[in-house]
Motif scaffolding. Sequence first.
Motif, short mmCIF file in Angstrom:
data_model
loop_
_atom_site.label_atom_id
_atom_site.label_comp_id
_atom_site.label_asym_id
_atom_site.label_seq_id
_atom_site.Cartn_x
_atom_site.Cartn_y
_atom_site.Cartn_z
N ASP A 69 0.77 -1.10 -0.04
CA ASP A 69 -0.08 0.00 0.08
C ASP A 69 0.89 1.17 0.14
O ASP A 69 1.72 1.43 0.87
N ASN A 70 0.74 2.21 -1.02
CA ASN A 70 1.48 3.35 -1.03
C ASN A 70 2.85 3.23 -1.32
O ASN A 70 3.57 3.99 -0.92
N GLU A 71 3.33 1.95 -1.76
CA GLU A 71 4.62 1.80 -2.09
C GLU A 71 5.10 1.89 -3.70
O GLU A 71 4.46 1.38 -4.48
N ILE A 72 6.05 2.84 -3.51
CA ILE A 72 6.60 3.02 -5.20
C ILE A 72 8.07 2.47 -5.19
O ILE A 72 8.56 2.79 -4.53
N PRO A 73 8.17 1.44 -6.20
CA PRO A 73 9.41 0.75 -6.31
C PRO A 73 10.38 1.73 -7.02
O PRO A 73 10.20 2.80 -7.57
N MET A 74 11.50 1.09 -6.92
CA MET A 74 12.70 1.95 -7.55
C MET A 74 12.76 1.64 -8.94
O MET A 74 12.24 0.43 -9.38
N LEU A 75 13.36 2.22 -10.08
CA LEU A 75 13.38 1.90 -11.32
C LEU A 75 14.12 0.60 -11.51
O LEU A 75 15.42 0.65 -11.08
N LYS A 124 4.13 11.50 -8.95
CA LYS A 124 3.98 10.20 -8.64
C LYS A 124 3.49 9.20 -9.81
O LYS A 124 3.79 8.08 -9.91
N LEU A 125 2.54 9.71 -10.44
CA LEU A 125 1.81 9.10 -11.49
C LEU A 125 2.80 9.01 -12.79
O LEU A 125 3.25 7.83 -13.11
N VAL A 126 3.51 9.92 -13.03
CA VAL A 126 4.52 9.74 -13.84
C VAL A 126 5.76 9.01 -13.71
O VAL A 126 6.13 8.55 -14.53
N ASN A 127 6.29 9.21 -12.41
CA ASN A 127 7.06 8.52 -11.69
C ASN A 127 7.02 6.76 -11.98
O ASN A 127 7.52 6.11 -12.10
N ILE A 128 5.47 6.34 -11.43
CA ILE A 128 5.24 5.00 -11.51
C ILE A 128 5.29 4.63 -12.95
O ILE A 128 5.76 3.53 -13.27
N VAL A 129 4.69 5.31 -13.50
CA VAL A 129 4.49 4.85 -15.14
C VAL A 129 5.75 4.79 -16.11
O VAL A 129 6.03 3.81 -16.74
N SER A 130 6.85 5.56 -15.62
CA SER A 130 8.03 5.57 -16.16
C SER A 130 8.87 4.48 -15.62
O SER A 130 9.94 4.07 -16.27
N LYS A 131 8.54 3.78 -14.53
CA LYS A 131 9.13 2.64 -14.09
C LYS A 131 8.34 1.38 -14.49
O LYS A 131 8.63 0.49 -14.03
N LYS A 148 11.47 6.35 6.29
CA LYS A 148 11.12 5.96 7.58
C LYS A 148 9.67 6.23 8.04
O LYS A 148 9.04 6.88 7.59
N LYS A 149 9.31 4.98 8.56
CA LYS A 149 7.88 4.97 8.76
C LYS A 149 7.37 5.64 10.01
O LYS A 149 8.34 6.03 10.98
N SER A 207 8.18 13.67 -1.54
CA SER A 207 8.99 13.21 -2.30
C SER A 207 7.99 12.34 -3.47
O SER A 207 7.01 11.76 -3.24
N PRO A 208 8.53 12.21 -4.73
CA PRO A 208 7.86 11.50 -5.85
C PRO A 208 7.89 10.18 -5.58
O PRO A 208 7.38 9.41 -6.28
N ASN A 209 8.84 9.89 -4.70
CA ASN A 209 8.99 8.38 -4.42
C ASN A 209 7.99 7.73 -3.23
O ASN A 209 8.41 6.46 -2.84
N CYS A 210 7.90 8.67 -2.26
CA CYS A 210 7.44 8.25 -0.92
C CYS A 210 6.57 8.99 -0.35
O CYS A 210 6.15 10.28 -0.62
N GLN A 211 5.53 8.41 0.57
CA GLN A 211 4.64 8.96 1.14
C GLN A 211 4.05 8.42 2.34
O GLN A 211 4.77 7.34 2.64
N TYR A 212 3.12 8.92 3.06
CA TYR A 212 2.53 8.21 4.25
C TYR A 212 2.40 6.87 4.06
O TYR A 212 1.69 6.26 2.99
N PRO A 213 2.55 5.84 4.88
CA PRO A 213 3.08 6.18 6.15
C PRO A 213 4.68 6.37 6.29
O PRO A 213 5.20 6.15 7.57
N TYR A 214 5.32 6.45 5.18
CA TYR A 214 6.64 6.65 5.51
C TYR A 214 7.13 8.23 4.84
O TYR A 214 6.22 8.70 4.41
#
Length: 574
Positions: free
Chosen positions: A228-234, A269-276, A476-477, A512-519
Amino acid sequence: MEVMNCKHKMKWWKDAKFGMFIHWGLYAVLKKGEWVMYSSKIPVHKYEKLARKFNPIKFDAKQWVRIAKNAGMKYIVITAKHHEGFAMFQSKTSPYNIVDATPFNSDPLKELAEECQKEGIKLCFYYSHVIDWHHPDSLHDRANNTWDYELDKKDFYKYWNGLAKPQIKELLTEYGPIGLMWFDTAGGLSKEDSEEMVQLVRSLQPDCLINSRVSHCPGMGDYQSKGDNEIPMLGQDAREFETPMTMNQSWGYSDKDQVWKTTASLLRKLVNIVSKGGNLLLNVGPTPDGEIPGQSVERLAEIGEWLDINGEAFYGTSPCPYPYELEWGSITMKSGYLYLHVYSEYWPQANLQLYGLRNKILKAYILSDPNKASLEFIQTYDSETNHYSLSIEVPNIAPDKNIAVIALKIDGEIDVDESLTQQPSGSIRLAAFQSEIQPVEASGEKSEGSERRKTALWHFKVVNPGTFEVVIVNFKKSGAIWEEAYQNPVVISLAGKKIVGKAREDVILEDSPNCQYPYREVHSNIGELTINRPGVYALELISDMISPKPKGTEIWQAEAVKFRNIKLMRKKDI
Ligand code: H79
């Protein structure tokens, strides 16, 4: 045959990129999110009474589908049954459903199915197949209703065969073609039972996709559901993936939660996810009256405006061809085109630079420019360092307040230098998952009492030498204790020099485009290192926080602190 078939049925979902998640159930009445029954230990007999108060007279399937469609979303995943156990559809299996138990007396999923069919949106169902706090026999490995039922009296197969499977059958036979079955929280479910569920879905609708959370065993389902709410690295995921994400901090409607992400943040976040190479499943939590909250509607409309203009660089694209994330934004591509998505705050003053592109560029222009006016550019190649460089002349002011896309028409198949390379600003990013991990002894460094202590090694190419600030990036959570994660100093060795430093919470990024609540993204400055000449270098990190790739799906967001990458920020010339 099977493989081709499988690829083919994924196509709509691969091209779609963007879907709407809808969390809607009895919990909406209490306005405290979808976990309220569990968090407040509400007894079943009391919780059941909420049904009598649930009368969403403002529910309008047409409007919901229009909101999704105008946002540029291509599919909708709605909670047919969440952990509370209440069916949001007409179910013959159990009267605990929206038609039989509420004054609303109507099936919203039927209306949505018809409307989606009309509008060309794929309708998909979320079904909580393991957690069910209403049913006396459902059994999960941690989140059970223990205030009404005794764990050792549970007969799981009474639930599994008596409710879960029959309701899945109803959902896949009464609502026309379903795009995707979205399962959640499979903790404790055996591999055999997960496989049975997969087979059941396949037998009823062979083209219906299944997310990986159908099981805790790795590799199941048709694609990887990120946490949930996790964006992976490229490049981190070998499989297709999807990030489920909230617009505020809750899934189900909550009147307290007003921590809304901005449109700018959501678009990044949307563009970041799609670019990955992933999809974004962006959540809304409708009110007990049946309305999607205004804050969500506004943001979705703004995202839709951006996609109307820039959709070419978004739908049906392939991921970024580079092995590292770009500092000014994200890259997508299509046959013959590379799209540079430049976030407005990183819009350059005069030139946008890109390293490692070997293709000849035929034309560069700003995608939103109706005249497609050509931008000037220079491509160079340095044979000594085998280094390709591109510099594009851009207008002084960013042509979009959120993300401006520069389209590059390229000659031939895309061809980039796939080595980890320093970026034009001088910075170097080394992702945690890209390192070779070894036990600490192998490097000759003594272990200081921590079992977790390991060595990570990267090789990368330096073009512009100089002095670099070494920064360690972690997520960090919320509520986590930093010192429990980083008990020992980290050791970094590069080009024959070594620094030892304590990782502290020096900078906390709120957005950050890579990170969000709860982190939250935390940067730790470890020290400085100097590289004297261009070339390929090895960097070694010894730390408590290096872990091999996680297996399976991180639904529970178990890690308090996740090590993400090392950044070398070039500060000055030698
Ligand atoms: O449907 C949404 C969540 O309800 C579901 N997945 C997304 C898509 C989900 N199921 N489990 N979890 C999320 C993780 C649960 C975390 C918890 Fe808690 C921590 C449950 C109890 C402690 C958060 C904090 C919820 C209640 C308190």
